[in-house]
Design an enzyme around this catalytic site. Structure first.
Site, PDB file in Angstrom:
ATOM      1  N   ALA A  42       0.837  -1.206   0.000  1.00 16.25           N
ATOM      2  CA  ALA A  42       0.000   0.000   0.000  1.00 16.25           C
ATOM      3  C   ALA A  42       0.874   1.260   0.000  1.00 16.25           C
ATOM      4  O   ALA A  42       0.571   2.234  -0.702  1.00 16.25           O
ATOM      5  CB  ALA A  42      -0.921  -0.010   1.205  1.00 16.25           C
ATOM      6  N   TYR A  44       3.916   1.440  -1.202  1.00 19.30           N
ATOM      7  CA  TYR A  44       4.524   1.510  -2.536  1.00 19.30           C
ATOM      8  C   TYR A  44       3.513   2.085  -3.541  1.00 19.30           C
ATOM      9  O   TYR A  44       3.828   2.997  -4.309  1.00 19.30           O
ATOM     10  CB  TYR A  44       4.982   0.104  -2.953  1.00 19.30           C
ATOM     11  CG  TYR A  44       5.429   0.031  -4.395  1.00 19.30           C
ATOM     12  CD1 TYR A  44       6.722   0.334  -4.767  1.00 19.30           C
ATOM     13  CD2 TYR A  44       4.521  -0.339  -5.396  1.00 19.30           C
ATOM     14  CE1 TYR A  44       7.122   0.278  -6.092  1.00 19.30           C
ATOM     15  CE2 TYR A  44       4.908  -0.397  -6.722  1.00 19.30           C
ATOM     16  CZ  TYR A  44       6.210  -0.084  -7.065  1.00 19.30           C
ATOM     17  OH  TYR A  44       6.585  -0.135  -8.386  1.00 19.30           O
ATOM     18  N   LEU A  92      -0.278  -4.409 -14.713  1.00 18.77           N
ATOM     19  CA  LEU A  92      -1.693  -4.036 -14.799  1.00 18.77           C
ATOM     20  C   LEU A  92      -1.856  -2.638 -14.222  1.00 18.77           C
ATOM     21  O   LEU A  92      -1.180  -2.294 -13.248  1.00 18.77           O
ATOM     22  CB  LEU A  92      -2.548  -4.987 -13.959  1.00 18.77           C
ATOM     23  CG  LEU A  92      -2.875  -6.363 -14.508  1.00 18.77           C
ATOM     24  CD1 LEU A  92      -3.463  -7.238 -13.413  1.00 18.77           C
ATOM     25  CD2 LEU A  92      -3.854  -6.257 -15.676  1.00 18.77           C
ATOM     26  N   LYS A 123      -7.157 -11.629  -8.216  1.00 16.29           N
ATOM     27  CA  LYS A 123      -5.767 -11.259  -8.501  1.00 16.29           C
ATOM     28  C   LYS A 123      -4.886 -12.036  -7.528  1.00 16.29           C
ATOM     29  O   LYS A 123      -4.893 -11.780  -6.320  1.00 16.29           O
ATOM     30  CB  LYS A 123      -5.559  -9.753  -8.340  1.00 16.29           C
ATOM     31  CG  LYS A 123      -4.173  -9.320  -8.726  1.00 16.29           C
ATOM     32  CD  LYS A 123      -4.079  -7.829  -8.926  1.00 16.29           C
ATOM     33  CE  LYS A 123      -2.706  -7.450  -9.424  1.00 16.29           C
ATOM     34  NZ  LYS A 123      -1.634  -7.736  -8.466  1.00 16.29           N
ATOM     35  N   LYS A 302     -11.208  -7.864 -16.906  1.00 23.61           N
ATOM     36  CA  LYS A 302     -10.676  -7.885 -18.270  1.00 23.61           C
ATOM     37  C   LYS A 302     -11.825  -7.830 -19.275  1.00 23.61           C
ATOM     38  O   LYS A 302     -12.866  -8.466 -19.045  1.00 23.61           O
ATOM     39  CB  LYS A 302      -9.910  -9.192 -18.537  1.00 23.61           C
ATOM     40  CG  LYS A 302      -8.713  -9.387 -17.649  1.00 23.61           C
ATOM     41  CD  LYS A 302      -8.098 -10.761 -17.821  1.00 23.61           C
ATOM     42  CE  LYS A 302      -6.937 -10.904 -16.849  1.00 23.61           C
ATOM     43  NZ  LYS A 302      -6.435 -12.261 -16.738  1.00 23.61           N
TER      44      LYS A 302
HETATM   45  P1  NAD Z   1       0.672  -6.032 -10.175  1.00 22.97           P
HETATM   46  O1  NAD Z   1       1.143  -7.165  -9.357  1.00 22.97           O
HETATM   47  O2  NAD Z   1      -0.162  -5.024  -9.494  1.00 22.97           O
HETATM   48  O3  NAD Z   1      -0.174  -6.564 -11.423  1.00 22.97           O
HETATM   49  C1  NAD Z   1       0.350  -7.224 -12.534  1.00 22.97           C
HETATM   50  C2  NAD Z   1       0.518  -8.687 -12.320  1.00 22.97           C
HETATM   51  O4  NAD Z   1      -0.632  -9.278 -11.750  1.00 22.97           O
HETATM   52  C3  NAD Z   1       0.716  -9.435 -13.608  1.00 22.97           C
HETATM   53  O5  NAD Z   1       2.067  -9.483 -13.943  1.00 22.97           O
HETATM   54  C4  NAD Z   1       0.147 -10.808 -13.313  1.00 22.97           C
HETATM   55  O6  NAD Z   1       1.137 -11.768 -13.261  1.00 22.97           O
HETATM   56  C5  NAD Z   1      -0.528 -10.662 -11.969  1.00 22.97           C
HETATM   57  N1  NAD Z   1      -1.830 -11.301 -11.863  1.00 22.97           N
HETATM   58  C6  NAD Z   1      -2.280 -11.966 -10.764  1.00 22.97           C
HETATM   59  N2  NAD Z   1      -3.483 -12.472 -10.968  1.00 22.97           N
HETATM   60  C7  NAD Z   1      -3.836 -12.140 -12.235  1.00 22.97           C
HETATM   61  C8  NAD Z   1      -4.982 -12.393 -13.015  1.00 22.97           C
HETATM   62  N3  NAD Z   1      -6.016 -13.069 -12.550  1.00 22.97           N
HETATM   63  N4  NAD Z   1      -4.997 -11.886 -14.257  1.00 22.97           N
HETATM   64  C9  NAD Z   1      -3.970 -11.176 -14.743  1.00 22.97           C
HETATM   65  N5  NAD Z   1      -2.847 -10.900 -14.052  1.00 22.97           N
HETATM   66  C10 NAD Z   1      -2.787 -11.382 -12.801  1.00 22.97           C
HETATM   67  O7  NAD Z   1       1.808  -5.302 -10.862  1.00 22.97           O
HETATM   68  P2  NAD Z   1       3.359  -5.501 -10.792  1.00 22.97           P
HETATM   69  O8  NAD Z   1       3.862  -4.544 -11.779  1.00 22.97           O
HETATM   70  O9  NAD Z   1       3.733  -6.931 -10.911  1.00 22.97           O
HETATM   71  O10 NAD Z   1       3.741  -5.051  -9.369  1.00 22.97           O
HETATM   72  C11 NAD Z   1       3.288  -3.896  -8.817  1.00 22.97           C
HETATM   73  C12 NAD Z   1       2.722  -4.255  -7.477  1.00 22.97           C
HETATM   74  O11 NAD Z   1       3.673  -5.022  -6.744  1.00 22.97           O
HETATM   75  C13 NAD Z   1       2.445  -3.030  -6.661  1.00 22.97           C
HETATM   76  O12 NAD Z   1       1.145  -2.539  -6.867  1.00 22.97           O
HETATM   77  C14 NAD Z   1       2.700  -3.513  -5.279  1.00 22.97           C
HETATM   78  O13 NAD Z   1       1.518  -4.127  -4.820  1.00 22.97           O
HETATM   79  C15 NAD Z   1       3.766  -4.552  -5.459  1.00 22.97           C
HETATM   80  N6  NAD Z   1       5.102  -3.969  -5.217  1.00 22.97           N
HETATM   81  C16 NAD Z   1       5.435  -3.728  -3.940  1.00 22.97           C
HETATM   82  C17 NAD Z   1       6.664  -3.170  -3.637  1.00 22.97           C
HETATM   83  C18 NAD Z   1       7.004  -2.911  -2.215  1.00 22.97           C
HETATM   84  O14 NAD Z   1       8.068  -2.350  -1.965  1.00 22.97           O
HETATM   85  N7  NAD Z   1       6.166  -3.302  -1.276  1.00 22.97           N
HETATM   86  C19 NAD Z   1       7.563  -2.849  -4.647  1.00 22.97           C
HETATM   87  C20 NAD Z   1       7.201  -3.114  -5.958  1.00 22.97           C
HETATM   88  C21 NAD Z   1       5.964  -3.664  -6.227  1.00 22.97           C
END
Ligand code: NAD
Length: 343
Positions: A42, A44, A92, A123, A302
């Protein structure tokens, strides 16, 4: 000035604030994709939101390398061979409340003449993995990496029993790239951590972290001992072997096809029409998120019609035909991120 009170009417200050936010986000991303966690998701997300707001007000600050424009993973070439995905892997976009959801819904509805339904699914809080099948044989598996280049983890993925080495069909596509999430079930996570502590090793911070740590192992025998699971939820390249077995026209039909081939598909997805139905779906799993065997951090919505998906296309970071509704964090964080802005 600190970030909250910076004088944004001054171009130099704006640029500095942009640089500070970018640097902090990149640092958090690097740690996260190396499987360590410096702040909550949250916190981030809040930083990324601030950067998006700043760029929306001052578009001249946007560059191709801004975290708002990139997928942001790592490729550890000292442990894994780099592999180029055939179709890029995306992140996403997010919405955080029903107003943002409705705005997204209206935007995609008005941008397309065909009124597609919406496929809603959980998700999964795991690790994105790309499976490549040629003529029905699993030939490669890779992490998302930076979206274009991932890490070759084929040997590790072959140890996950959910994932078939051969597709159960006499008519497989010549080539198909299938995306999904590898995750650690919540119950087994507690057991794994207890056994790591008993061996004098550091426990994992959360199930997502343990899935990534278990999969990105140099020795596939270690991965084989971990109870990893996978659910597939996406498709990139689909090259049909012949005209009588084309790619289905809807994402939900793709899932049914995957299921018939023996691939693991979530039992929880639904195809819905109105934004009220989508909100009900989100509210239901907001209440029942702990009844699911894996952690979820939101709902993915989607466009179901693949032709409409193609009309909407992609930004450099994410599809325009999907969004993730992120649930509010369950633990209240007491400390806001402290960023030093040195001017
Ligand atoms: P994301 O995790 O918000 O969304 C994209 C990913 O969701 C896709 O790559 C896919 O693999 C996955 N996903 C899971 N279920 C899915 C479904 N049913 N359909 C489609 N895709 C699905 O984005 P991200 O770019 O991978 O990461 C960003 C997120 O990761 C941030 O919003 C945060 O929550 C977390 N993050 C946290 C930190 C931290 O320091 N805490 C740092 C970086 C990222």
């Amino acid at each position: 000035p600190d970030l909250q009170n910076a004088d944004l009417t001054d171009a130099a200050t704006r640029a500095q604030v942009h640089a500070q936010l970018t640097e902090k986000i990149e640092e958090l991303r690097a740690a996260y994709y190396q499987d360590s966690l410096l702040v909550s998701d949250a916190e981030y997300d809040e930083l990324v939101h601030r950067l998006e707001d700043l760029e929306a007000k001052f578009p001249e600050l946007v560059t191709d390398s801004s975290p708002t424009q990139t997928v942001g993973g790592v490729v550890d070439t000292s442990t894994f061979d780099p592999v180029e995905h055939i179709g890029p892997m995306y992140s996403l976009d997010n919405v955080f409340d029903y107003d943002e959801l409705r705005a997204w819904y209206e935007r995609v509805r008005s941008a397309t003449s065909v009124k597609s339904k919406f496929l809603c699914e959980l998700k999964i809080d795991g690790l994105a993995v790309n499976l490549l099948y040629r003529n029905g044989e699993l030939v490669r598996a890779a992490t998302r990496g930076d979206g274009r280049i991932g890490e070759d983890i084929t040997a590790n993925v072959r140890t996950i029993s959910d994932i078939p080495h051969h597709l159960d069909t006499e008519h497989p596509p010549a080539e198909v790239e299938i995306r999904g999430e590898v995750f650690f079930p919540v119950e087994e996570f507690a057991e794994l951590n207890a056994s790591l502590v008993a061996e004098g090793k550091a426990p994992f911070a959360n199930p997502r972290n343990s899935a990534a740590g278990s999969l990105r192992q140099k020795d596939p025998a270690v991965t084989a001992r971990r109870p990893l699971h996978m659910l597939v939820h996406g498709i990139a390249v689909w090259t049909a072997a012949d005209d009588s077995h084309p790619e289905p026209a809807h994402q939900s039909e793709v899932y049914e096809q995957f299921r018939s081939w023996g691939l693991p598909i979530s039992d929880y997805f639904k195809v819905l029409d109105t934004v009220d139905e989508i909100e009900d779906f989100i509210a239901y799993y907001g209440e029942h998120r702990h009844d699911v065997t894996h952690e979820i951090d939101g709902i993915v919505i989607k466009i179901d019609d693949i032709a409409v998906q193609e009309t909407l296309g992609y930004t450099s970071r994410a599809p325009r035909w999907a969004t993730a509704f992120k649930y509010p964090p369950e633990e209240v964080t007491t400390k806001l991120i402290d960023i030093q802005v040195q001017v």
